[in-house]
Scaffold this active site. Structure first.
Site, mmCIF file in Angstrom:
data_model
loop_
_atom_site.group_PDB
_atom_site.id
_atom_site.type_symbol
_atom_site.label_atom_id
_atom_site.label_comp_id
_atom_site.label_asym_id
_atom_site.label_seq_id
_atom_site.Cartn_x
_atom_site.Cartn_y
_atom_site.Cartn_z
ATOM 1 N N GLN A 37 0.825 -1.205 0.000
ATOM 2 C CA GLN A 37 0.000 0.000 0.000
ATOM 3 C C GLN A 37 0.862 1.260 0.000
ATOM 4 O OE1 GLN A 37 -2.262 -0.477 3.691
ATOM 5 N NE2 GLN A 37 -0.431 -1.380 4.598
ATOM 6 N N GLU A 112 0.466 -8.496 11.607
ATOM 7 C CA GLU A 112 0.317 -7.343 10.715
ATOM 8 C C GLU A 112 1.043 -7.659 9.411
ATOM 9 O OE1 GLU A 112 0.096 -4.106 8.477
ATOM 10 O OE2 GLU A 112 -1.073 -4.211 10.331
ATOM 11 N N GLY A 144 -3.181 -11.826 7.581
ATOM 12 C CA GLY A 144 -4.026 -12.191 8.710
ATOM 13 C C GLY A 144 -4.706 -13.536 8.588
ATOM 14 N N ASP A 161 -8.229 -4.986 13.569
ATOM 15 C CA ASP A 161 -8.102 -3.544 13.333
ATOM 16 C C ASP A 161 -7.581 -3.358 11.916
ATOM 17 O OD1 ASP A 161 -7.722 -0.821 13.428
ATOM 18 O OD2 ASP A 161 -5.846 -0.946 14.567
ATOM 19 N N SER A 162 -8.497 -3.330 10.978
ATOM 20 C CA SER A 162 -8.104 -3.321 9.576
ATOM 21 C C SER A 162 -8.516 -2.035 8.890
ATOM 22 C CB SER A 162 -8.758 -4.501 8.841
ATOM 23 O OG SER A 162 -10.157 -4.311 8.789
ATOM 24 N N ASP A 164 -10.146 -0.285 5.295
ATOM 25 C CA ASP A 164 -11.348 -0.629 4.546
ATOM 26 C C ASP A 164 -11.053 -1.722 3.524
ATOM 27 O OD1 ASP A 164 -13.000 1.324 5.776
ATOM 28 O OD2 ASP A 164 -12.057 2.867 4.541
ATOM 29 N N TYR A 240 -12.588 10.639 10.754
ATOM 30 C CA TYR A 240 -13.061 9.549 9.903
ATOM 31 C C TYR A 240 -14.250 10.037 9.079
ATOM 32 C CZ TYR A 240 -10.199 6.067 12.344
ATOM 33 O OH TYR A 240 -9.153 5.334 12.860
#
Length: 300
Positions: A37, A112, A144, A161-162, A164, A240
């Protein structure tokens, strides 16, 4: 859309079509592309340091507590004895930092996928990156779902805890699948359930009820087929989309009352623990939904 223009960063996401959110930038600290990413960290004028992944704001120093504390203590304090916790994702370190505060937690395992996010946050946002330094903490760099399939360990609580499941692709509103896409399906929920001890709780990021009802519906339908108890909660996080983010909590215990905390700290204790947002009243209130969302959930 150019996300960084004339001293402003602008977030525009396919999961929130027709909207944009801008934040004034004081200084860009990091811009790089990892294997998975795009990573950006900048100093903002009003929200401190900001982590952005694939064009989406993940956290800011000013308001991160409202998310990190809630995704952590909603499941931990709904469990009678959360000794062993698995964190899936959470590369900024904030959830690990919060889990370590809970006095009953003895072991924190974290998986992670992107080690470059971890290193970036440890260097540039140490207020969250410090979560990786706790002696209770064990870190695995892996995807994961693969980690969940392979591990022989079981946990009292699993926190996902990801980011989108969908990220921008040029200016397309449809976007493309993100690194967290594989975490949003029934097969993964079943595998997670198999890694929970009896009475275990799963909590994962649940999108925004105003903007992402299609995604939420899919998550609730899939998880409800696997867990006897599922509950939707939310928190208010100004940076957010929509100023709000939800959580889906699932329990293997059919009699679980997730909206009622088993562990309750008084205000002095919570403050001494360094909590800024979470308390027992907020825990209960986070499950109180507006009428449109109650109607939506009834009709699923």
């Amino acid at each position: 859309m150019d996300q960084h223009l004339k001293g402003w960063f602008t977030e525009r996401l396919p999961v929130c079509p027709g909207e944009a959110f801008s934040m004034q930038v004081k200084e860009i600290l990091l811009e790089k592309k990892s294997e998975y990413q795009d990573i950006k960290i900048f100093e903002s004028t009003h929200f401190g340091r900001v982590l952005v992944l694939d064009g989406a704001i993940q956290c800011t120093e000013r308001d991160e507590a409202s998310y990190q504390e809630m995704i952590t203590f909603l499941p931990l304090n709904a469990h009678p004895c959360p000794k062993k916790v698995l964190i899936v994702g959470g590369g900024d370190g904030g959830v690990a930092r919060e889990v370590a505060k809970h006095p009953q937690v003895e072991s924190i395992v974290q998986c992670e996928i992107d080690k470059e996010v971890i290193e970036a946050c440890k260097k540039y946002i140490p207020s969250m990156g410090c979560g990786f330094d706790n002696p209770k903490h064990r870190l695995y760099i892996d995807e994961g779902t693969k980690f969940i399939e392979c591990t022989k360990e079981k946990f009292d609580v699993i926190i996902t805890d990801s980011s989108d499941p969908v990220v921008p692709e040029d200016d397309s509103e449809e976007g493309k699948k993100g690194p967290a896409d594989t975490l949003y399906n029934a097969d993964t929920y079943l595998k997670m359930k198999e890694k929970l001890e009896e009475g275990g709780i799963l909590c994962f990021q649940g999108e925004n009820m105003w903007q992402n009802q299609t995604l939420i519906a899919g998550m609730i339908k899939s998880s409800s087929q696997i867990f006897p108890v599922t509950k939707y909660a939310y928190t208010c996080t100004p940076t957010y989309p929509g100023g709000q983010i939800g959580f889906l909590l699932c329990s293997t215990n059919k009699d679980a009352k997730l909206e009622e905390p088993v562990t309750v700290w008084d205000d002095d204790t919570a403050i001494s623990m360094g909590l800024k947002y979470y308390n027992a009243d907020i825990h209960r209130a986070s499950f109180v939904l507006p009428s449109f969302m109650k109607k939506f959930l009834r009709e699923l």
